[in-house]
Design an enzyme around this catalytic site. Sequence first.
Site, PDB file in Angstrom:
ATOM      1  N   ARG A  46      -0.443  69.409  52.114  1.00  0.00           N
ATOM      2  CA  ARG A  46       0.744  69.639  52.955  1.00  0.00           C
ATOM      3  C   ARG A  46       0.422  70.670  54.045  1.00  0.00           C
ATOM      4  O   ARG A  46       0.981  70.649  55.131  1.00  0.00           O
ATOM      5  CB  ARG A  46       1.956  70.071  52.117  1.00  0.00           C
ATOM      6  CG  ARG A  46       3.165  70.450  52.961  1.00  0.00           C
ATOM      7  CD  ARG A  46       4.518  70.290  52.270  1.00  0.00           C
ATOM      8  NE  ARG A  46       4.530  70.755  50.910  1.00  0.00           N
ATOM      9  CZ  ARG A  46       4.479  72.046  50.524  1.00  0.00           C
ATOM     10  NH1 ARG A  46       4.416  73.001  51.426  1.00  0.00           N
ATOM     11  NH2 ARG A  46       4.502  72.355  49.256  1.00  0.00           N
ATOM     12  N   TYR A  98      14.224  59.377  75.016  1.00  0.00           N
ATOM     13  CA  TYR A  98      14.039  58.436  73.896  1.00  0.00           C
ATOM     14  C   TYR A  98      15.228  58.518  72.933  1.00  0.00           C
ATOM     15  O   TYR A  98      15.670  59.610  72.576  1.00  0.00           O
ATOM     16  CB  TYR A  98      12.729  58.786  73.186  1.00  0.00           C
ATOM     17  CG  TYR A  98      12.520  58.052  71.891  1.00  0.00           C
ATOM     18  CD1 TYR A  98      12.274  56.678  71.888  1.00  0.00           C
ATOM     19  CD2 TYR A  98      12.581  58.714  70.671  1.00  0.00           C
ATOM     20  CE1 TYR A  98      12.099  55.996  70.697  1.00  0.00           C
ATOM     21  CE2 TYR A  98      12.397  58.030  69.478  1.00  0.00           C
ATOM     22  CZ  TYR A  98      12.164  56.673  69.497  1.00  0.00           C
ATOM     23  OH  TYR A  98      11.994  56.004  68.317  1.00  0.00           O
ATOM     24  N   ASP A 170       7.018  64.780  76.536  1.00  0.00           N
ATOM     25  CA  ASP A 170       6.723  63.656  75.640  1.00  0.00           C
ATOM     26  C   ASP A 170       5.888  62.681  76.468  1.00  0.00           C
ATOM     27  O   ASP A 170       6.392  62.020  77.374  1.00  0.00           O
ATOM     28  CB  ASP A 170       8.035  63.023  75.156  1.00  0.00           C
ATOM     29  CG  ASP A 170       7.806  61.894  74.152  1.00  0.00           C
ATOM     30  OD1 ASP A 170       6.710  61.305  74.166  1.00  0.00           O
ATOM     31  OD2 ASP A 170       8.733  61.586  73.387  1.00  0.00           O
ATOM     32  N   LYS A 195       2.379  54.818  68.862  1.00  0.00           N
ATOM     33  CA  LYS A 195       2.376  53.879  69.983  1.00  0.00           C
ATOM     34  C   LYS A 195       0.944  53.683  70.495  1.00  0.00           C
ATOM     35  O   LYS A 195       0.114  53.187  69.755  1.00  0.00           O
ATOM     36  CB  LYS A 195       3.329  54.377  71.066  1.00  0.00           C
ATOM     37  CG  LYS A 195       4.703  54.852  70.520  1.00  0.00           C
ATOM     38  CD  LYS A 195       5.559  53.728  69.944  1.00  0.00           C
ATOM     39  CE  LYS A 195       6.743  54.240  69.122  1.00  0.00           C
ATOM     40  NZ  LYS A 195       7.620  55.191  69.781  1.00  0.00           N
TER      41      LYS A 195
HETATM   42  C1  LIG Z   1       8.608  56.097  69.417  1.00  0.00           C
HETATM   43  C2  LIG Z   1       8.848  57.292  70.242  1.00  0.00           C
HETATM   44  C3  LIG Z   1       9.164  58.533  69.661  1.00  0.00           C
HETATM   45  C4  LIG Z   1       9.361  58.691  68.167  1.00  0.00           C
HETATM   46  O1  LIG Z   1       8.174  58.515  67.468  1.00  0.00           O
HETATM   47  P1  LIG Z   1       8.083  57.974  65.961  1.00  0.00           P
HETATM   48  O2  LIG Z   1       6.626  57.971  65.719  1.00  0.00           O
HETATM   49  O3  LIG Z   1       8.728  56.635  65.922  1.00  0.00           O
HETATM   50  O4  LIG Z   1       8.824  58.975  65.124  1.00  0.00           O
HETATM   51  C5  LIG Z   1       9.327  59.617  70.486  1.00  0.00           C
HETATM   52  N1  LIG Z   1       9.219  59.506  71.839  1.00  0.00           N
HETATM   53  C6  LIG Z   1       8.920  58.336  72.427  1.00  0.00           C
HETATM   54  C7  LIG Z   1       8.821  58.273  73.914  1.00  0.00           C
HETATM   55  C8  LIG Z   1       8.733  57.193  71.663  1.00  0.00           C
HETATM   56  O5  LIG Z   1       8.457  56.024  72.264  1.00  0.00           O
END
Ligand SMILES: *Cc1c(COP(=O)(O)O)cnc(C)c1O
Length: 382
Positions: A46, A98, A170, A195
């Site tokens: 952890r 998002y 982000d 992603k």
């Molecule tokens: C998918 C996504 C997230 C969240 O990520 P997870 O891995 O699904 O928790 C945050 N910001 C953007 C721009 C995303 O496309």
Amino acid sequence: MKFTTKAIHIGQKPDKETGAVIPPIYMTSTYMQEAPSQHKGYDYTRAGNPNFSNLEETLAALENGKFATVFSSGLGAVTGLVSLLKHGDKVAAVNDIYGGTYRIFNRVFVNFGIEFINVDTANLSAVEEVMKQKPKMFFLESPTNPLLKISDIEAICKIAHKYDVKVVVDNTFATPYFQNPLDLGADFVMHSTTKYIGGHSDVIGGVVITNDSEMKEKLDFGRMAIGLNPSPFDNWLTSRGLKTLGLRMEQHAKNALEFSNFLKNHPLTEKVFYPGLSEHPNHEIAKKQMKGFSGIVSVEFKLSLEETKKLISSLKIFTLAESLGGIESLVDHPASMTHASIPKEEREKIGLKDGLVRFSCGIEEHEDLINDIENALKVFSK
Ligand SMILES: *Cc1c(COP(=O)(O)O)cnc(C)c1O
């Protein structure tokens, strides 16, 4: 060292013990100690694991940053960032953020006394007014999801820093291959590594990257104390995917441009959103801060909502599914899927219409992607 060389070599040294060229998967929850508190840097997974450290080293290098902390998901990374705050703090964000980030602030962190403010980042004087309210953090996304709006990251960081506000970018949509927000003045970069970074739609993960050693320590503490750790196997998979990020992004971006160019001239298209098109309203800023425009294209068709749903269900190569950034092409209907957690009035305020369709162009051949949409549209041609 150049991008793909870094992606392959940094944080991915052959195993010292056995010579294994690819670092092994350390599936262990705990570590032997020679004497109480005498160990080799790891005591409990952890808190840390060699697979976390390897991926962190690679991701920090690819974002031109010093430190990274990996998390269980993109939203785990957001939670890690919020662990740096306290009751009564404000967080400001781009209004087209998002959906999951919007939801976690408005439905979870609000209950812990964190106030969430949204602003249209196209209007820099509105951004400055928000900064004057002294939020602790400003969450920026560029390009945004799903409208692919571009914000001037450097200009917003300059305004934020005048008021001592930390900027989080982000960078999930652009990836470190096309955009490096730390170089533009951001304090933190975060990704949903689910992603493009993982890239194969087989793993969930997140990361925060920073140049500030004190923040890195606090993020590691937050991950350990809250339990936001990923799995060693998931990090190993992410490291595997990351090695080809540069190659994949070239193909994603090429496919997205071909796809946009085809659709923008189609009689059933109302509007195409892709920052790589010269008619995109923020194309100049995109060109200034990005090396490429990534693989997401959003489209409004001249179709009713029902027809739009029929269209996207009839595609053969694009799979109807949430998420994006994998090698396979995906299609999403934001209003009923990924962005359903944002109330309709809020969606309409930011220009997200119920008929909007988001395409994540994979790395297949672009001719096949174009044929797929062309055939699906034939049904509706008059
Ligand atoms: C998918 C996504 C997230 C969240 O990520 P997870 O891995 O699904 O928790 C945050 N910001 C953007 C721009 C995303 O496309």
